[in-house]
Design a protein around this motif. Structure first.
Motif, short mmCIF file in Angstrom:
data_model
loop_
_atom_site.label_atom_id
_atom_site.label_comp_id
_atom_site.label_asym_id
_atom_site.label_seq_id
_atom_site.Cartn_x
_atom_site.Cartn_y
_atom_site.Cartn_z
N ILE A 1 -16.90 -13.13 11.69
CA ILE A 1 -17.03 -14.15 12.53
C ILE A 1 -15.97 -14.78 12.99
CG2 ILE A 1 -18.38 -16.53 12.64
CD1 ILE A 1 -20.02 -15.39 10.56
N LEU A 2 -16.04 -14.75 14.59
CA LEU A 2 -14.73 -15.21 14.96
C LEU A 2 -14.65 -16.91 15.21
CD1 LEU A 2 -14.74 -12.82 18.06
CD2 LEU A 2 -13.53 -12.65 15.95
N GLY A 3 -13.49 -17.41 14.48
CA GLY A 3 -13.30 -18.79 14.55
C GLY A 3 -11.96 -19.16 15.32
N PHE A 4 -11.59 -20.37 15.11
CA PHE A 4 -10.27 -20.75 15.86
C PHE A 4 -9.04 -20.03 15.31
CE2 PHE A 4 -6.68 -23.64 15.82
CZ PHE A 4 -6.69 -23.83 17.20
N SER A 5 -9.08 -19.87 13.99
CA SER A 5 -7.75 -19.39 13.40
C SER A 5 -7.88 -17.60 13.46
CB SER A 5 -7.75 -19.88 11.87
OG SER A 5 -8.45 -19.66 11.06
N ASN A 6 -9.04 -17.14 13.66
CA ASN A 6 -8.83 -15.58 13.41
C ASN A 6 -9.18 -14.89 14.61
OD1 ASN A 6 -11.50 -16.25 13.34
ND2 ASN A 6 -12.14 -14.88 12.07
N THR A 7 -9.32 -15.60 15.78
CA THR A 7 -9.68 -15.11 17.17
C THR A 7 -8.25 -14.59 17.98
OG1 THR A 7 -11.68 -16.35 17.15
CG2 THR A 7 -10.90 -15.42 19.10
N ILE A 8 -8.19 -13.35 18.40
CA ILE A 8 -7.15 -12.74 19.14
C ILE A 8 -7.54 -12.31 20.20
CG2 ILE A 8 -5.24 -11.20 19.35
CD1 ILE A 8 -4.64 -13.51 17.34
N LYS A 9 -7.22 -12.63 21.59
CA LYS A 9 -7.57 -12.12 22.57
C LYS A 9 -6.71 -10.81 23.20
CE LYS A 9 -9.33 -14.54 26.02
NZ LYS A 9 -9.63 -15.67 26.98
N CYS A 10 -7.41 -9.80 23.60
CA CYS A 10 -6.64 -8.52 23.92
C CYS A 10 -6.10 -8.78 25.22
CB CYS A 10 -7.50 -7.42 23.81
SG CYS A 10 -6.49 -5.85 24.33
N ARG A 11 -4.60 -8.44 25.54
CA ARG A 11 -4.20 -8.94 26.97
C ARG A 11 -4.47 -8.01 27.84
NH1 ARG A 11 2.18 -8.31 25.44
NH2 ARG A 11 1.96 -6.14 24.59
N ASP A 12 -4.98 -6.76 27.23
CA ASP A 12 -5.49 -5.58 28.40
C ASP A 12 -7.03 -5.72 28.89
OD1 ASP A 12 -2.86 -4.50 28.23
OD2 ASP A 12 -3.25 -3.32 26.62
#
Length: 286
Positions: A109-120
């Protein structure tokens, strides 16, 4: 209660079964009664107004919003006010549905502290699949050809190609003009060299036949201006002083080339070409 010196010192506990005198009494912030150390809590003295300042929030099952219950008010009335004014059932799915990592098989589950947006690919992933090879990143998105910037870019290319064609025509005209100027200069140099050869030949003849011309009394004539002289030596001196020292060695009239833009005259065709390129941008059109 108290002492003769301090008659107001200490108070009795408000609990009927206690009534203990306490020199450091506690005042209840709900019922405003005085209690001893043992009965200071709400439960110990069975405070009737213990829930006066309590904050109670109920989660609405329709919109998943928190509804605060107002003290001294019926909870049913508070609930009806919420349903009639601010309840929005479409908000329930937004609140309850939790965003998960899009990688197949991953239930993080994606939260504030474990979410990374791929720059590609600009898609959110968990920490485990944050790198491109881990989530099979397709790479950066291609720019659509129908985007207005592409048409603007193509238009700028077309506009850039137009000045190139005009500059090409200008360079062709300059090349042809330079060729004509070089031809004129070559013909002028050939005439000058021919005249120099004739003068040298006359000089050599004068050296060998000075006495013969004096005895015979022949008249010598200048080939340039037609002047007549009694001796070859006098003719040679005349040519050297008049014709060689002057700027007209070729015996022809001085040709002046006129600029078609500003009507400025030039004796040297190369100087005219340089003037046109420098002052008129390489164009000879008036």
């Amino acid at each position: 209660m108290g002492t003769p010196e301090f008659p107001d010192l200490g108070k009795h506990c408000a609990v009927s079964d206690c009534k203990q005198i306490d020199f450091l009494p506690f005042t209840c912030d709900r019922c405003d009664q005085v209690y001893c150390l043992e009965h200071r809590s709400y439960i110990k003295h069975q405070c009737t107004k213990a829930d006066k300042l309590d904050v109670t929030v109920v989660i609405c099952p329709l919109c998943a919003k928190g509804v605060r219950l107002v003290p001294d008010q019926d909870p049913n009335i508070t609930w009806e006010n919420h349903v009639n004014t601010e309840c929005d059932p479409s908000n329930y799915e937004k609140v309850t549905k939790k965003k998960k990592c899009p990688v197949p098989g991953c239930r993080e589950i994606l939260g504030f502290s474990n979410t990374i947006k791929c720059r590609d690919c600009t898609v959110d992933h968990c920490l485990k699949h944050r790198f491109g090879p881990d989530h099979k990143c397709p790479g950066p998105k291609n720019v659509e050809t129908s985007f207005s910037f592409m048409s603007l870019f193509n238009g700028s290319k077309t506009e850039e190609s137009k000045p190139k064609s005009s500059s090409t025509a200008s360079s062709k005209w300059t090349t042809s003009f330079l060729n004509a100027a070089s031809n004129i200069r070559a013909s002028a140099e050939a005439g000058a060299s021919k005249l120099s050869g004739e003068i040298n030949q006359a000089w050599q003849t004068a050296k060998g036949g000075v006495g013969q011309s004096r005895s015979s009394g022949q008249v010598e004539q200048c080939p340039q201006c037609g002047a007549k002289f009694s001796s070859v030596t006098t003719l040679v001196d005349h040519v050297q002083k008049v014709h060689e020292r002057s700027g007209n060695r070729s015996g022809a009239k001085v040709t002046i080339d006129v600029c078609p833009k500003c009507s400025r005259g030039f004796r040297d065709p190369v100087a005219l070409v340089e003037h046109v390129e420098r002052d008129h941008g390489g164009s000879s059109r008036a």
